[in-house]
Design an enzyme around this catalytic site. Structure first.
Site, short mmCIF file in Angstrom:
data_model
loop_
_atom_site.label_atom_id
_atom_site.label_comp_id
_atom_site.label_asym_id
_atom_site.label_seq_id
_atom_site.Cartn_x
_atom_site.Cartn_y
_atom_site.Cartn_z
N ASP A 1 55.70 -77.72 41.18
CA ASP A 1 55.45 -78.22 39.84
C ASP A 1 56.76 -78.64 39.18
OD1 ASP A 1 52.56 -77.78 39.33
OD2 ASP A 1 53.10 -75.72 39.87
N SER B 1 51.06 -72.41 44.46
CA SER B 1 52.05 -73.00 43.56
C SER B 1 53.28 -72.10 43.48
CB SER B 1 51.46 -73.17 42.16
OG SER B 1 52.51 -73.50 41.27
N MET C 1 54.98 -83.48 36.35
CA MET C 1 54.56 -83.42 34.94
C MET C 1 55.74 -83.93 34.13
SD MET C 1 52.63 -79.76 35.16
CE MET C 1 53.40 -79.40 36.72
N ASP D 1 43.79 -77.51 39.77
CA ASP D 1 45.03 -76.78 39.50
C ASP D 1 44.93 -76.09 38.14
OD1 ASP D 1 47.65 -75.96 39.28
OD2 ASP D 1 48.51 -77.97 39.25
N HIS E 1 53.77 -82.10 42.23
CA HIS E 1 53.01 -82.42 41.03
C HIS E 1 54.01 -82.73 39.92
CE1 HIS E 1 50.12 -80.59 37.73
NE2 HIS E 1 50.34 -81.88 37.55
N HIS F 1 52.61 -76.22 46.88
CA HIS F 1 52.50 -76.99 45.63
C HIS F 1 53.75 -76.74 44.78
CE1 HIS F 1 50.10 -78.97 42.42
NE2 HIS F 1 50.69 -78.11 41.59
N MET G 1 43.20 -81.17 36.35
CA MET G 1 43.84 -80.02 35.72
C MET G 1 42.77 -79.16 35.05
SD MET G 1 47.05 -80.04 36.37
CE MET G 1 47.33 -78.55 35.41
N MET H 1 58.47 -80.11 35.87
CA MET H 1 58.21 -80.25 34.42
C MET H 1 59.48 -80.69 33.71
SD MET H 1 56.12 -76.76 33.77
CE MET H 1 54.80 -76.21 34.87
C1 DX5 Z 1 50.50 -75.72 35.55
C2 DX5 Z 1 50.83 -76.03 36.99
C3 DX5 Z 1 50.14 -75.19 37.97
C4 DX5 Z 1 50.44 -73.71 37.86
C5 DX5 Z 1 49.14 -73.03 38.14
O1 DX5 Z 1 50.93 -76.75 34.74
O2 DX5 Z 1 50.50 -77.39 37.30
O3 DX5 Z 1 50.35 -75.63 39.31
O4 DX5 Z 1 51.43 -73.25 38.73
O5 DX5 Z 1 49.29 -71.69 37.86
P1 DX5 Z 1 48.06 -70.68 37.82
O6 DX5 Z 1 47.40 -70.74 39.17
O7 DX5 Z 1 48.73 -69.38 37.54
O8 DX5 Z 1 47.15 -71.13 36.72
ZN ZN Z 2 50.56 -78.02 39.46
#
Ligand code: DX5
Ligand code: ZN
Length: 224
Positions: free
Chosen positions: A42, A15, A75, A182, A73, A40, A144, A44
């Site tokens: 993310d 990620s 969110m 994840d 991903h 990956h 998750m 948000m």
């Molecule tokens: C959290 C993200 C993850 C995050 C995971 O909302 O979706 O992808 O980057 O981070 P770690 O591996 O540090 O928990």
């Molecule tokens: Zn993620």
């Protein structure tokens, strides 16, 4: 323990949330040269999750240098508004959250029609049973194992059994849907997740805070 499947090595999707953004090009190059399978990313929005990350311009820039599939991903609320934009930006796998998608079947078709693999993510409190009707349509389910929004959180233990229950549902149907996990993934949690039937491990802080990220990725690939 793994439902009678042959033990398989997981795909590993680092990620980028935990990467050094001032050195993003070099970080992607490191991942290109590593054993990582996917990157990956993310996204948000500060609404669905209480944090903001980055958006389309970063995905486009990463796509220019990445030699591996981009696993995006979302969110965000109203993910259906952005499906074509993420396709154009270079997403190969696009995952939306169950919790923001009243018309989940429709958005899954929209993702596929845009030429991407379609994933659905489940928050820790969302049961796998809620995917019963749509599961045959899905290329991937993202379980998750932390509450989404932040890297570096502690792994939620119930996630291992949740993966096992989902594995069982997919295998009973003879489906090909991948299970991605994840949040809080490291060698120890990763080993238990793969034994329970996970196919894809996302890891952020475990990889990027390690002194040798490429070696850490290779270690995660060895699980199984
Ligand atoms: C959290 C993200 C993850 C995050 C995971 O909302 O979706 O992808 O980057 O981070 P770690 O591996 O540090 O928990
Ligand atoms: Zn993620």
């Amino acid at each position: 323990m793994n439902g009678g499947r042959d033990t398989r090595r997981p795909l590993v999707a680092p990620s980028l949330l935990a990467a050094d953004f001032l050195r993003l090009g070099q970080e992607v190059e490191m991942l290109n040269e590593s054993a990582a399978d996917w990157l990956h990313l993310d996204i948000m929005d500060g609404l669905f999750v209480p944090n903001l990350s980055y958006g389309l311009p970063i995905v486009e820039q990463v796509k220019r240098v990445a030699r591996k599939p981009l696993d995006v991903h979302l969110m965000i609320v109203h993910p259906e508004r952005y499906v074509e934009a993420f396709s154009a930006a270079g997403a190969d796998v696009l995952t939306v959250h169950y919790e923001v998608s009243p018309h989940l079947h429709r958005v899954v078709q929209q993702i596929k029609q845009a030429g991407m693999k379609a994933g659905v993510a489940l928050n820790p409190h969302t049961p796998v049973a809620l995917l019963e009707e749509v599961l045959p349509e899905l290329d991937m389910v993202l379980v998750m194992s932390v509450n989404p929004g932040f890297g570096g959180q502690s792994f939620i233990e119930g996630s291992v059994e949740k993966v096992a229950r989902l594995r069982d549902r997919i295998d009973r149907r003879g489906g090909q849907t991948l299970i991605e996990v994840d949040g809080g993934v490291n060698f120890e949690t990763g080993r238990r997740l793969v034994a329970a039937g996970a196919d894809v491990l996302v890891a952020g802080s475990f990889i990027f805070q390690s002194p040798d990220p490429a070696r850490c990725i290779a270690g995660l690939k060895e699980i199984g």
